[in-house]
Scaffold this motif. Structure first.
Motif, PDB file in Angstrom:
ATOM      1  N   LYS A 174       2.897   5.689  -7.581  1.00 40.75           N
ATOM      2  CA  LYS A 174       4.172   5.690  -6.881  1.00 40.75           C
ATOM      3  C   LYS A 174       4.229   4.399  -6.048  1.00 40.75           C
ATOM      4  O   LYS A 174       3.353   4.142  -5.240  1.00 40.75           O
ATOM      5  N   LEU A 235       1.186  10.722 -12.499  1.00 38.20           N
ATOM      6  CA  LEU A 235       1.577  10.006 -11.276  1.00 38.20           C
ATOM      7  C   LEU A 235       0.482  10.118 -10.228  1.00 38.20           C
ATOM      8  O   LEU A 235      -0.077  11.198 -10.003  1.00 38.20           O
ATOM      9  N   ILE A 237       0.001   9.647  -6.242  1.00 34.40           N
ATOM     10  CA  ILE A 237       0.860   9.599  -5.067  1.00 34.40           C
ATOM     11  C   ILE A 237       0.409   8.498  -4.109  1.00 34.40           C
ATOM     12  O   ILE A 237      -0.778   8.327  -3.831  1.00 34.40           O
TER      13      ILE A 237
END
Length: 400
Positions: A174, A235, A237
């Motif tokens: 991210k 993903l 974070i």
């Protein structure tokens, strides 16, 4: 706080060393008094080892878990990773006096071996970190013209077996390319506040500004959810503590037409950042230029040579640089009090004023020994066919 940076710099093939001293004085609490002083350097042998060699290296590094060796990215066109020993550091004005590192693991190429396939054509490794015995690797495409790349990260599951280790990825940070550079460990005094053990960061050190942070960035990084071997991608974070953009750069006058910009220009780039333990200081280092005479695009020099892109109007107006930040400002971002582009460095400056043509390629910090290792580009030219980097260690010490 009083921070003293001392640096002996390589000059020419014989690496004549000149003492440079930069003094930064701050009014801060007493335990923020630190010095940074050079311990010495070591060399790297230029022969082919496995899939690559050290000549014209990318220079990204990461210490192994015990900090007795480090991983290093070799030739730019190969992006292969090796593991080398850290020999005794020697401070000398003669290249021949420096010890050679030993290759522990040969260079191994990974970008073509990631199981998901390299659909985003990543070809520059900008950050690495060993976490729980696994080597996390951040990479970008050097020229992502449409700024659409999503993949950023792969994991070598066994850092001690580069040849045979399973590889996981690609993962997506991210923050994308804004975050896909260095990885550094958060010291104990900031872990609870930030609810994280690691930072990632990057900057506009490669082309296409629209997809990059226009200044050094910092994101909290949460890798533990992807450490299990069965996890193949997904993903990762992050949370922004410091980040810039084309709309909100560290300084709006990127070509320094005003000649007042000492912060960040079109040719600035940070390659590593870390929080100095037991302080409120985030130190980022890299290179910058055009702060005195401005930046031109395809500028023609008096000798007729034309710069291929953006460059300093005066070639001497380019050097290694540091940006020092107050972590309290980044903490205000974390708590939503100010936007992520609001912090400004509390000090900036030339890192090695007397040798501007040898850029910093990479760095990593050994918190146990308080040593910052810095890779310098193409300094070792004892072999006329190989331009090799050297690695210099700096001691970071508290002072009363």
């Amino acid at each position: 706080m009083k921070l003293t940076i001392r640096r002996y710099l390589p000059i020419g093939a014989t690496m004549l060393l000149t003492l440079v001293m930069v003094r930064l004085v701050f009014a801060q609490e007493p335990n923020n008094n630190y010095t940074i002083s050079e311990l010495g350097s070591f060399r790297l042998k230029g022969q082919n080892i496995g899939d690559s060699n050290i000549a014209y290296a990318q220079g990204t590094i990461a210490l192994n878990s015990d900090a007795t060796s480090l991983f290093l990215v070799g030739q730019v066109n190969k992006q292969a990773i090796t593991e080398i020993s850290i020999p005794d550091l020697v401070k000398s004005n003669q290249m021949d006096d420096l010890n050679f590192a030993t290759y522990i693991q040969p260079f191994r190429e990974f970008l073509s071996r990631v199981p998901s396939g390299n659909k985003d054509k990543l070809n520059r490794i900008l950050g690495m970190r060993v976490i729980d015995g696994q080597l996390f690797v951040n990479a970008v495409e050097y020229y992502d013209a449409d700024a659409k790349n999503r993949d950023t990260t792969f994991i070598v599951r066994d850092a001690n077996d580069l040849k045979n280790s399973p590889i996981a990825g690609f993962f997506q940070l991210k923050g994308r390319a804004h975050a896909a550079g260095w990885i550094s460990k958060i010291p104990q005094n900031w872990r609870e506040k930030l609810n994280s053990s690691y930072l990632v960061g990057s900057s506009s050190s490669v082309p296409i500004n629209s997809r990059l942070s226009m200044g050094p960035s910092a994101f909290t990084f949460y890798p533990f959810g992807v450490l299990e071997p069965e996890i193949k991608g997904g993903l990762i974070i992050t949370e922004a503590l410091l980040d810039f953009s084309i709309s909100n750069p560290l300084h709006k006058d990127l070509n320094n037409k005003s000649r007042q910009n000492k912060l960040w220009t079109e040719i600035s780039g940070a390659v590593f950042g870390f929080i100095i333990p037991d302080t409120n200081l985030y130190l980022t280092i890299g290179f910058s230029g055009g702060h005195e005479h401005g930046v031109g695009y395809k500028h023609k020099y008096p000798n007729g040579k034309v710069c291929p892109g953006s460059c300093a109007i005066n070639p001497s107006d380019h050097s290694n640089y540091f940006w020092l930040w107050d972590m309290n400002d980044l903490y205000d971002v974390y708590n939503g009090k100010i936007p992520k582009h609001a912090p400004r460095p509390i000090r900036v400056g030339v890192f090695d004023k007397n040798y501007p043509k040898r850029e910093i390629l990479g760095a990593d910090y050994d918190a146990k020994k308080s040593i910052l290792y810095v890779v310098y580009k193409d300094v070792d030219k004892k072999d006329p066919y190989v331009a090799a980097p050297i690695i210099t260690g700096y001691k970071i010490s508290a002072i009363d």
